[in-house]
Design a protein around this motif. Structure first.
Motif, PDB file in Angstrom:
ATOM      1  N   MET A  48       1.026  -1.233   0.227  1.00  0.00           N
ATOM      2  CA  MET A  48      -0.199  -0.022   0.069  1.00  0.00           C
ATOM      3  C   MET A  48       0.964   1.314   0.117  1.00  0.00           C
ATOM      4  SD  MET A  48      -3.227   0.562  -0.054  1.00  0.00           S
ATOM      5  CE  MET A  48      -4.157  -1.004   0.882  1.00  0.00           C
ATOM      6  N   LEU A  49       2.109   1.160   0.801  1.00  0.00           N
ATOM      7  CA  LEU A  49       2.892   2.402   0.996  1.00  0.00           C
ATOM      8  C   LEU A  49       3.606   2.582  -0.530  1.00  0.00           C
ATOM      9  CD1 LEU A  49       4.404   2.118   4.459  1.00  0.00           C
ATOM     10  CD2 LEU A  49       2.688   3.923   3.808  1.00  0.00           C
ATOM     11  N   GLU A  50       3.912   1.387  -1.059  1.00  0.00           N
ATOM     12  CA  GLU A  50       4.712   1.751  -2.187  1.00  0.00           C
ATOM     13  C   GLU A  50       3.671   2.009  -3.419  1.00  0.00           C
ATOM     14  OE1 GLU A  50       6.070  -2.153  -3.326  1.00  0.00           O
ATOM     15  OE2 GLU A  50       7.416  -2.378  -1.795  1.00  0.00           O
ATOM     16  N   ALA A  51       2.328   1.672  -3.455  1.00  0.00           N
ATOM     17  CA  ALA A  51       1.394   2.245  -4.097  1.00  0.00           C
ATOM     18  C   ALA A  51       1.304   3.742  -4.112  1.00  0.00           C
ATOM     19  CB  ALA A  51       0.149   1.497  -4.216  1.00  0.00           C
ATOM     20  N   SER A  52       1.123   4.158  -2.888  1.00  0.00           N
ATOM     21  CA  SER A  52       0.959   5.543  -2.618  1.00  0.00           C
ATOM     22  C   SER A  52       2.136   6.406  -3.019  1.00  0.00           C
ATOM     23  CB  SER A  52       0.978   5.736  -1.041  1.00  0.00           C
ATOM     24  OG  SER A  52       0.818   7.202  -0.773  1.00  0.00           O
ATOM     25  N   GLU A  53       3.396   5.996  -3.027  1.00  0.00           N
ATOM     26  CA  GLU A  53       4.602   6.611  -3.300  1.00  0.00           C
ATOM     27  C   GLU A  53       4.696   6.635  -4.912  1.00  0.00           C
ATOM     28  OE1 GLU A  53       7.634   4.412  -1.775  1.00  0.00           O
ATOM     29  OE2 GLU A  53       7.468   5.199   0.180  1.00  0.00           O
ATOM     30  N   ARG A  54       4.107   5.408  -5.570  1.00  0.00           N
ATOM     31  CA  ARG A  54       4.118   5.236  -7.025  1.00  0.00           C
ATOM     32  C   ARG A  54       3.230   6.325  -7.784  1.00  0.00           C
ATOM     33  NH1 ARG A  54       2.735   0.220  -6.984  1.00  0.00           N
ATOM     34  NH2 ARG A  54       4.738  -0.420  -6.808  1.00  0.00           N
ATOM     35  N   ILE A  55       1.900   6.293  -7.102  1.00  0.00           N
ATOM     36  CA  ILE A  55       0.976   7.332  -7.857  1.00  0.00           C
ATOM     37  C   ILE A  55       0.989   8.790  -7.242  1.00  0.00           C
ATOM     38  CG2 ILE A  55      -0.387   5.268  -8.328  1.00  0.00           C
ATOM     39  CD1 ILE A  55      -2.449   6.250  -6.201  1.00  0.00           C
ATOM     40  N   ALA A  56       1.956   9.330  -6.308  1.00  0.00           N
ATOM     41  CA  ALA A  56       1.770  10.571  -5.738  1.00  0.00           C
ATOM     42  C   ALA A  56       1.824  11.659  -6.826  1.00  0.00           C
ATOM     43  CB  ALA A  56       3.147  10.609  -4.788  1.00  0.00           C
ATOM     44  N   GLY A  57       2.403  11.645  -8.053  1.00  0.00           N
ATOM     45  CA  GLY A  57       2.401  12.791  -8.739  1.00  0.00           C
ATOM     46  C   GLY A  57       1.302  12.546  -9.635  1.00  0.00           C
ATOM     47  N   LEU A  58       0.374  11.406  -9.628  1.00  0.00           N
ATOM     48  CA  LEU A  58      -0.625  11.298 -10.777  1.00  0.00           C
ATOM     49  C   LEU A  58      -1.991  11.284 -10.171  1.00  0.00           C
ATOM     50  CD1 LEU A  58       0.890   7.900 -11.805  1.00  0.00           C
ATOM     51  CD2 LEU A  58       1.231  10.091 -13.272  1.00  0.00           C
ATOM     52  N   VAL A  59      -2.324  11.654  -8.821  1.00  0.00           N
ATOM     53  CA  VAL A  59      -3.492  11.812  -8.242  1.00  0.00           C
ATOM     54  C   VAL A  59      -3.324  13.055  -7.354  1.00  0.00           C
ATOM     55  CG1 VAL A  59      -4.132   9.370  -8.402  1.00  0.00           C
ATOM     56  CG2 VAL A  59      -3.129  10.304  -6.175  1.00  0.00           C
TER      57      VAL A  59
END
Length: 305
Positions: free
Chosen positions: A1-12
């Motif tokens: 979940m934390l990795e997902a949050s970091e991955r999409i931080a600039g996309l949402v």
């Protein structure tokens, strides 16, 4: 979940958590209707597509949706330079179809009553060598949706004890259950389309009845939940409930007049449950406002009814 949050931080977008006083209690409203694309769906779509390798990106993606997942995938695909085709029901609201097409996606329509959208998507993907991006039956989609829960945990000034969430296939509900393990998760579905509620109550997956009634909540018309989302919610002891179209309209009216927010029917289901007294407004309660994609004229007619 934390990795997902970091991955999409600039996309949402980091959507606001608003305070609401109701019946002497404070509840918190997570405004995913204000997310880019008008719903939470961009989170899961962005996470799933960002994980694709170069070959898969070149081949493109295929998704199936009545609108919000479609638009989320289309936006994520456009941003990442990935071709996207979306299988959408012919009776989907026109703004959702046109909004998805405007993001650059190719649209294939089908008859919701007589055709299988999953089979259509898989056939097209097979012909093109494309990747199917399901709306909820995928762990990366669930993780992406769950990033809303991580945001809530950082925004809410008190411990989150309960999250009331609109539910179709259960991707957002499952993601929130994983992101907020200490909170009670309450999935809310349209009456007659409450298969997650019935499945959780009976301990086994129950499909929507063939003669299910019409509902305004097109975004929540999922005929069958997945073992993945059901399994997460069952393990967390989640208990669902259903709301009527009349209760949904009342919630849309409240959101517009009292909150200044335009919600689509499916995005107002959780708020409807709260306002109808079907779920308690106790301390640490968060209500998900999940979508706002609705034709302004239709919205005006509904809230004036």
């Amino acid at each position: 979940m934390l990795e997902a949050s970091e991955r999409i931080a600039g996309l949402v977008e980091r959507t606001p958590l608003r305070e609401l006083r109701i019946g002497g209690d404070t509840v918190w409203l997570k405004c995913e209707s204000l997310q880019t694309g008008g719903s939470f769906k961009l989170r899961g779509a962005s996470n799933r597509l960002a994980l694709l390798g170069a070959a898969d990106r070149a081949a493109g993606v295929v998704a199936f949706s009545s609108g919000n997942h479609a638009k989320g995938v289309a936006i994520a695909a456009r941003r990442l330079g990935i071709p996207a085709l979306i299988v959408m029901p012919s009776d989907a609201p026109a703004p959702k179809i046109e909004g998805t097409r405007a993001e650059g996606a190719e649209i294939v329509v089908y008859d919701r009553a007589h055709e299988d959208r999953v089979a259509i998507a898989r056939d097209i993907a097979g012909q093109r060598g494309a990747v199917v991006v399901p709306s909820f039956d995928d762990r990366h989609i669930i993780a992406g949706q769950g990033t809303a829960g991580l945001e809530i945990a950082g925004q809410c000034p008190e411990p989150v004890r309960r999250v009331v969430v609109c539910c179709g296939g259960g991707g957002l509900a499952a993601g929130l259950a994983l992101a907020l393990p200490g909170a009670e998760i309450v999935p809310v579905e349209p009456a007659g389309w409450d298969d997650m509620t019935l499945s959780l109550a009976g301990g086994t997956i129950v499909p929507v009845a063939a003669d299910a009634p019409p509902t305004l909540c097109d975004a929540l018309q999922t005929p069958l939940v997945s073992p993945l989302t059901f399994g997460v919610l069952r393990a967390r002891g989640a208990t669902g409930l259903a709301v009527s179209d009349a209760e949904v309209i009342a919630a849309m009216r409240f959101a517009w007049h009292d909150l200044g927010l335009r919600l689509e029917p499916g995005g107002a289901a959780a708020l409807a449950a709260l306002l109808a007294g079907k779920v308690a407004a106790g301390p640490g309660t968060v209500v998900m406002l999940t979508g706002g994609n609705i034709d302004p004229a239709v919205h005006a007619a509904l809230i004036a009814a």
